[in-house]
Design an enzyme around this catalytic site. Structure first.
Site, PDB file in Angstrom:
ATOM      1  N   GLU A 217       0.895  -1.166   0.000  1.00  0.00           N
ATOM      2  CA  GLU A 217       0.000   0.000   0.000  1.00  0.00           C
ATOM      3  C   GLU A 217       0.931   1.213   0.000  1.00  0.00           C
ATOM      4  O   GLU A 217       1.118   1.860  -1.023  1.00  0.00           O
ATOM      5  CB  GLU A 217      -0.911  -0.009   1.230  1.00  0.00           C
ATOM      6  CG  GLU A 217      -1.846   1.197   1.325  1.00  0.00           C
ATOM      7  CD  GLU A 217      -2.651   1.246   2.648  1.00  0.00           C
ATOM      8  OE1 GLU A 217      -2.302   0.535   3.611  1.00  0.00           O
ATOM      9  OE2 GLU A 217      -3.624   2.041   2.710  1.00  0.00           O
ATOM     10  N   ASP A 295     -12.344  -0.323   1.928  1.00  0.00           N
ATOM     11  CA  ASP A 295     -11.344  -0.107   2.987  1.00  0.00           C
ATOM     12  C   ASP A 295     -11.959   0.517   4.247  1.00  0.00           C
ATOM     13  O   ASP A 295     -12.353  -0.205   5.165  1.00  0.00           O
ATOM     14  CB  ASP A 295     -10.183   0.740   2.452  1.00  0.00           C
ATOM     15  CG  ASP A 295      -8.864   0.490   3.171  1.00  0.00           C
ATOM     16  OD1 ASP A 295      -8.816  -0.404   4.033  1.00  0.00           O
ATOM     17  OD2 ASP A 295      -7.880   1.195   2.877  1.00  0.00           O
TER      18      ASP A 295
END
Ligand code: ADE
Ligand code: ZN
Length: 355
Positions: A217, A295
């Site tokens: 990420e 998310d």
């Protein structure tokens, strides 16, 4: 099931207008496999629970809190995310938090939700592990019975904490191991490589938990490699920086390792400068089993459908692209093959109605 090339002269190769795309995506049964239940805590609920639990807040109104959601990076976001959790105290609070998400998910025709939770963020504040898990499990049971939504829970270890603390969380989870599907790894990525949790993941796998981890990420492609080789993950959460390593990309493609990508999150946390510069479509075109997820939707400006729609628009995706993404969500879910086949058939029937 290998993705096929987009048919050149079929309605699938065409762009759809936004309304048709929205109806199509809503009608398609979908799975969400990268969702932090704590990241669905909406400002209005923060205020309601703060009042009920007599927790002081540093903001006067939900709107003022929302205005603070302007993040420079993951660390910046996590500071507010952990602060907000102070209002969650009782089993009932966790039940209400989860039920509110399940309700929204069901309205978007999500049929399978594999949901992360961060027990260490609560036990460290004196909330018993049992209050967290029992509130979530009761909501999961009600979602299954009342909404027909299939739910699985994945316990995430906080990677900024120690290996020993992760072992402690795993120990607390063992009495509930039949009710928790997997383990994951989240929180501050940079400087906290997957290898730090090699032993606790080995123990978790031995106990029957399915392993996944956030990697690539903010952290480098090397962390994705480590998650695969040292933690033996079955899926990579985010994984967008895998693109920096061509050999890794080939491995992820060949092994059909799903990447659970979260486009709006990546823009809000400045992993990509804008949605038009996101690599979602490149990953898809490369043949990787990439999925779209929300998310922490309360913080990043949209739930699952909004992630699909904004990505489709920004990346000029065809009906084929978005239907492949919806299919990938089912393929990547931890569901029995027979159930996946049933859902894929349902998707095909809907696609042929629309296209
Ligand atoms: N915890 C909640 N959201 C997260 C994210 N996007 N990355 C890492 N940890 C998280
Ligand atoms: Zn995440």
């Amino acid at each position: 099931m290998e993705p096929k090339a987009t048919p050149k002269e079929s309605p699938l190769s065409k762009r759809m207008d936004r309304d048709v795309m929205q109806n199509f995506l809503k009608a398609m049964p979908k799975a969400e496999i990268h969702l932090h239940i704590e990241g669905t805590l909406e400002p209005e609920m923060v205020f309601r629970l703060a009042k009920k639990n007599a927790v002081a807040l540093g903001y006067k109104t939900p709107e003022a809190l929302k205005e603070a959601y302007n993040f420079s990076n993951l660390e910046d976001f996590l500071k507010l995310y952990y602060q907000g959790l102070a209002v969650l105290k009782t089993k009932q609070d966790f039940y209400e938090l989860a039920m509110a998400y399940f309700q929204k998910a069901s309205e978007e025709n999500i049929v399978r939700a594999e949901v992360f939770f961060d027990p260490q963020a609560h036990t460290s504040r004196g909330v018993p592990f049992a209050s967290v898990i029992e509130g979530l499990l009761e909501a999961a049971k009600d979602a299954e019975n009342k909404l027909g939504l299939s739910v699985a829970l994945i316990l995430c270890f906080l990677r900024h904490l120690s290996e020993q603390e992760a072992f402690e969380a795993l120990k607390q989870a063992l009495p509930y191991k039949k009710a928790i599907l997997g383990v994951g790894l989240d929180s501050s990525e940079a400087g906290n490589p997957p290898s730090k949790f090699r032993r606790v993941f080995a123990k978790a796998r031995e106990e029957g938990f399915l392993p996944v981890a956030h990697a690539g990420e903010e952290g480098p492609a090397g962390y994705v490699r480590e998650a695969l080789s040292e933690l033996k993950v079955l899926r990579v959460d985010h994984g967008v920086r895998s693109e920096e390593d061509p050999e890794l990309m080939e491995e992820i493609k060949a092994r059909r390792i799903p990447l659970s990508v979260c486009p709006l999150s990546n823009v809000r946390l400045r992993v990509f400068p804008s949605l038009t510069e996101h690599n979602l479509k490149r990953l898809l075109d490369f043949g990787i089993l990439v999925t779209v997820n929300s998310d922490d939707p309360a913080y990043f400006g949209g739930y699952l459908l909004e992630n699909y729609l904004q990505s489709a628009e920004a990346l000029d995706m065809s009906a084929w692209d978005v239907s492949t993404l919806a299919k990938n969500s089912i393929l990547a879910a931890f569901l029995p093959d027979s159930e996946k086949q049933r859902l894929l058939k349902e998707q095909d029937a809907i696609a042929s109605d629309f296209l």
